[in-house]
Design a protein around this motif. Structure first.
Motif, PDB file in Angstrom:
ATOM      1  N   HIS A   1       0.643  -1.373   0.024  1.00 21.52           N
ATOM      2  CA  HIS A   1       0.034   0.053   0.080  1.00 21.52           C
ATOM      3  C   HIS A   1       0.764   1.388  -0.020  1.00 21.52           C
ATOM      4  N   ALA A   2       2.015   1.098  -0.022  1.00 19.14           N
ATOM      5  CA  ALA A   2       3.046   2.209   0.134  1.00 19.14           C
ATOM      6  C   ALA A   2       3.232   2.847  -1.276  1.00 19.14           C
ATOM      7  N   THR A   3       3.356   4.475  -1.229  1.00 16.10           N
ATOM      8  CA  THR A   3       3.747   5.062  -2.486  1.00 16.10           C
ATOM      9  C   THR A   3       5.044   4.922  -2.888  1.00 16.10           C
ATOM     10  N   PRO A   4       5.454   5.040  -4.270  1.00 16.70           N
ATOM     11  CA  PRO A   4       6.831   5.097  -4.575  1.00 16.70           C
ATOM     12  C   PRO A   4       7.648   6.076  -3.651  1.00 16.70           C
ATOM     13  N   GLN A   5       7.211   7.199  -3.255  1.00 14.30           N
ATOM     14  CA  GLN A   5       8.160   7.958  -2.154  1.00 14.30           C
ATOM     15  C   GLN A   5       8.114   7.523  -0.994  1.00 14.30           C
ATOM     16  N   GLN A   6       7.248   6.656  -0.414  1.00 17.13           N
ATOM     17  CA  GLN A   6       7.408   6.096   0.707  1.00 17.13           C
ATOM     18  C   GLN A   6       8.393   5.005   0.790  1.00 17.13           C
ATOM     19  N   HIS A   7       8.129   4.206  -0.412  1.00 16.97           N
ATOM     20  CA  HIS A   7       9.123   3.167  -0.241  1.00 16.97           C
ATOM     21  C   HIS A   7      10.376   3.744  -0.249  1.00 16.97           C
ATOM     22  N   ASP A   8      10.868   4.851  -1.309  1.00  8.66           N
ATOM     23  CA  ASP A   8      12.268   5.502  -1.152  1.00  8.66           C
ATOM     24  C   ASP A   8      12.611   5.799   0.078  1.00  8.66           C
ATOM     25  N   THR A   9      11.645   6.435   0.843  1.00  8.69           N
ATOM     26  CA  THR A   9      12.076   6.967   2.332  1.00  8.69           C
ATOM     27  C   THR A   9      12.379   6.061   3.084  1.00  8.69           C
ATOM     28  N   TYR A  10      11.517   4.681   3.148  1.00 12.74           N
ATOM     29  CA  TYR A  10      11.873   3.819   4.047  1.00 12.74           C
ATOM     30  C   TYR A  10      13.068   3.087   3.630  1.00 12.74           C
ATOM     31  N   ALA A  11      13.328   2.976   2.602  1.00  9.46           N
ATOM     32  CA  ALA A  11      14.873   2.158   2.207  1.00  9.46           C
ATOM     33  C   ALA A  11      16.030   3.297   2.586  1.00  9.46           C
ATOM     34  N   ALA A  12      15.636   4.573   2.366  1.00 13.05           N
ATOM     35  CA  ALA A  12      16.694   5.606   2.981  1.00 13.05           C
ATOM     36  C   ALA A  12      16.926   5.298   4.403  1.00 13.05           C
ATOM     37  N   VAL A  13      15.781   5.312   5.275  1.00 12.78           N
ATOM     38  CA  VAL A  13      15.933   5.331   6.611  1.00 12.78           C
ATOM     39  C   VAL A  13      16.792   3.961   6.888  1.00 12.78           C
ATOM     40  N   LEU A  14      16.329   2.745   6.379  1.00 12.89           N
ATOM     41  CA  LEU A  14      17.229   1.605   6.682  1.00 12.89           C
ATOM     42  C   LEU A  14      18.488   1.564   6.278  1.00 12.89           C
ATOM     43  N   LYS A  15      18.800   2.135   5.116  1.00 12.41           N
ATOM     44  CA  LYS A  15      20.285   2.441   4.702  1.00 12.41           C
ATOM     45  C   LYS A  15      21.071   3.020   5.737  1.00 12.41           C
ATOM     46  N   ASN A  16      20.399   4.375   6.119  1.00 13.88           N
ATOM     47  CA  ASN A  16      21.096   5.173   7.118  1.00 13.88           C
ATOM     48  C   ASN A  16      21.350   4.381   8.456  1.00 13.88           C
ATOM     49  N   TYR A  17      20.298   3.565   8.907  1.00 12.65           N
ATOM     50  CA  TYR A  17      20.407   2.639   9.946  1.00 12.65           C
ATOM     51  C   TYR A  17      21.635   2.034   9.851  1.00 12.65           C
ATOM     52  N   LEU A  18      21.759   1.159   8.800  1.00 15.92           N
ATOM     53  CA  LEU A  18      22.491   0.068   8.426  1.00 15.92           C
ATOM     54  C   LEU A  18      24.117   0.546   8.377  1.00 15.92           C
ATOM     55  N   MET A  19      24.117   2.068   7.923  1.00 18.25           N
ATOM     56  CA  MET A  19      25.167   2.393   7.746  1.00 18.25           C
ATOM     57  C   MET A  19      25.909   2.651   9.274  1.00 18.25           C
ATOM     58  N   GLY A  20      24.846   3.111  10.143  1.00 19.05           N
ATOM     59  CA  GLY A  20      25.591   3.506  11.356  1.00 19.05           C
ATOM     60  C   GLY A  20      25.868   2.243  12.172  1.00 19.05           C
ATOM     61  N   VAL A  21      25.222   0.988  11.833  1.00 13.34           N
ATOM     62  CA  VAL A  21      25.521  -0.432  12.634  1.00 13.34           C
ATOM     63  C   VAL A  21      26.868  -0.839  12.205  1.00 13.34           C
ATOM     64  N   ILE A  22      27.358  -0.771  10.657  1.00 16.46           N
ATOM     65  CA  ILE A  22      28.502  -1.404  10.225  1.00 16.46           C
ATOM     66  C   ILE A  22      29.481  -0.391   9.784  1.00 16.46           C
ATOM     67  N   LYS A  23      29.446   0.780  10.416  1.00 16.01           N
ATOM     68  CA  LYS A  23      30.340   1.804   9.860  1.00 16.01           C
ATOM     69  C   LYS A  23      31.711   1.414  10.462  1.00 16.01           C
ATOM     70  N   ASN A  24      32.051   0.627  11.432  1.00 13.83           N
ATOM     71  CA  ASN A  24      33.249   0.146  11.881  1.00 13.83           C
ATOM     72  C   ASN A  24      33.735  -1.459  11.180  1.00 13.83           C
ATOM     73  N   GLU A  25      32.817  -1.722  10.438  1.00 11.62           N
ATOM     74  CA  GLU A  25      33.272  -3.070  10.174  1.00 11.62           C
ATOM     75  C   GLU A  25      33.986  -3.174   8.688  1.00 11.62           C
ATOM     76  N   GLU A  26      35.125  -3.611   8.597  1.00 11.74           N
ATOM     77  CA  GLU A  26      36.122  -3.925   7.610  1.00 11.74           C
ATOM     78  C   GLU A  26      35.403  -4.719   6.595  1.00 11.74           C
ATOM     79  N   GLY A  27      35.840  -4.418   5.351  1.00 13.75           N
ATOM     80  CA  GLY A  27      35.440  -5.458   4.424  1.00 13.75           C
ATOM     81  C   GLY A  27      33.902  -5.372   3.875  1.00 13.75           C
TER      82      GLY A  27
END
Length: 282
Positions: free
Chosen positions: A245-271
């Protein structure tokens, strides 16, 4: 993550801090244990003419007696044990018996008397007395400091009983839009996060999918900001269930939020890098 019950050697004001932490993590069973421990610690020296010395306390006795019963009542309320919750409210409705007569004591007693009135509305409404919602809304407008917990109560009741409360909720939402989230204390942040999540459920129940998903994404962003993993996971699950039921813009925002979260989690992981073409989320 949570707060485990303390040992009996924990001092009074540390117990108050632990109670607040248990509340922020929705750890209701442990909150009850901690509240009982706090009550025993501050009240035992005055019970049955005990010779036990009073513990060191940064605040007057009436504060601790009121606070432990207040928090215990909230825990029972969250566990849907409304009779027990109301019994706790009755314990701090009038604390004048424990006052030393000072102005500071009188102020604390008045504060807890006010909390008792507000929380009585909450327990009555959640117990099924939906006729009190409009009266409670008027009370909230009279005392704007009750807007956050009040909205939680009204939305929980609306979701449980499938009520349309737009005319009640929308004016109250205008009040919280003016809040500075950065200035919120931990308790208010918890209330605000609950409101976002409950609004998601409320609008999903009404098939208002775009609004529901907007609130879901707001809940996701705010839960990440204040590091509330439980709400973060609930918001992810909610989005995924209603993804179609999500709009394309909501899909993009959701993906960006998860990406930002994941970047914070793995920022110190090498490789590992999110810029790797294999991720598909460059």
């Amino acid at each position: 993550m949570g707060v485990e019950a303390s040992s009996m050697n924990t001092n009074v004001d540390t117990l108050v801090t632990m109670l607040r932490m248990a509340f922020s993590f929705d750890n209701w069973d442990n909150l009850i244990i901690l509240a009982d421990e706090l009550l025993d610690k501050v009240y035992d020296p005055y019970r049955n003419h005990s010779n036990q010395p009073a513990p060191a306390m940064e605040r007057p006795l009436v504060y601790y007696l009121g606070y432990c019963n207040l928090m215990k009542g909230i825990a029972f309320q969250k566990k849907k044990l409304y009779k027990e919750a109301m019994e706790c409210i009755d314990q701090y409705r009038d604390l004048s018996l424990f006052s030393d007569g000072s102005e500071s004591n009188r102020d604390i007693i008045e504060d807890f008397s006010f909390f008792a009135k507000a929380n009585s509305y909450t327990v009555e409404i959640l117990s099924g007395n939906t006729d009190s919602i409009e009266e409670y809304a008027l009370f909230i407008h009279q005392y704007p400091s009750e807007t956050l917990p009040g909205l939680v109560t009204i939305l929980e009741c609306a979701n449980k009983h499938q009520l349309d409360v737009d005319e009640i909720v929308n004016p109250l939402l205008e009040n919280i839009k003016r809040l500075n989230h950065g200035d919120m204390n931990p308790t208010d942040r918890t209330y605000y996060l609950s409101i976002l999540y409950l609004l998601s459920i409320y609008h999903f129940n009404k098939n208002n999918y775009e609004d529901a998903i907007d609130f879901t994404i707001q809940s996701l962003i705010f839960s990440d900001k204040i590091e509330n993993n439980q709400h973060f996971k609930k918001s992810v699950a909610l989005f995924e269930v209603f993804r179609s039921h999500a709009t394309p813009q909501q899909h993009d925002t959701y993906a960006a939020v998860l990406k930002n979260y994941l970047m914070g989690v793995i920022k110190n992981e090498e490789g590992f890098s999110l810029n790797d073409d294999r991720t598909g989320i460059v």
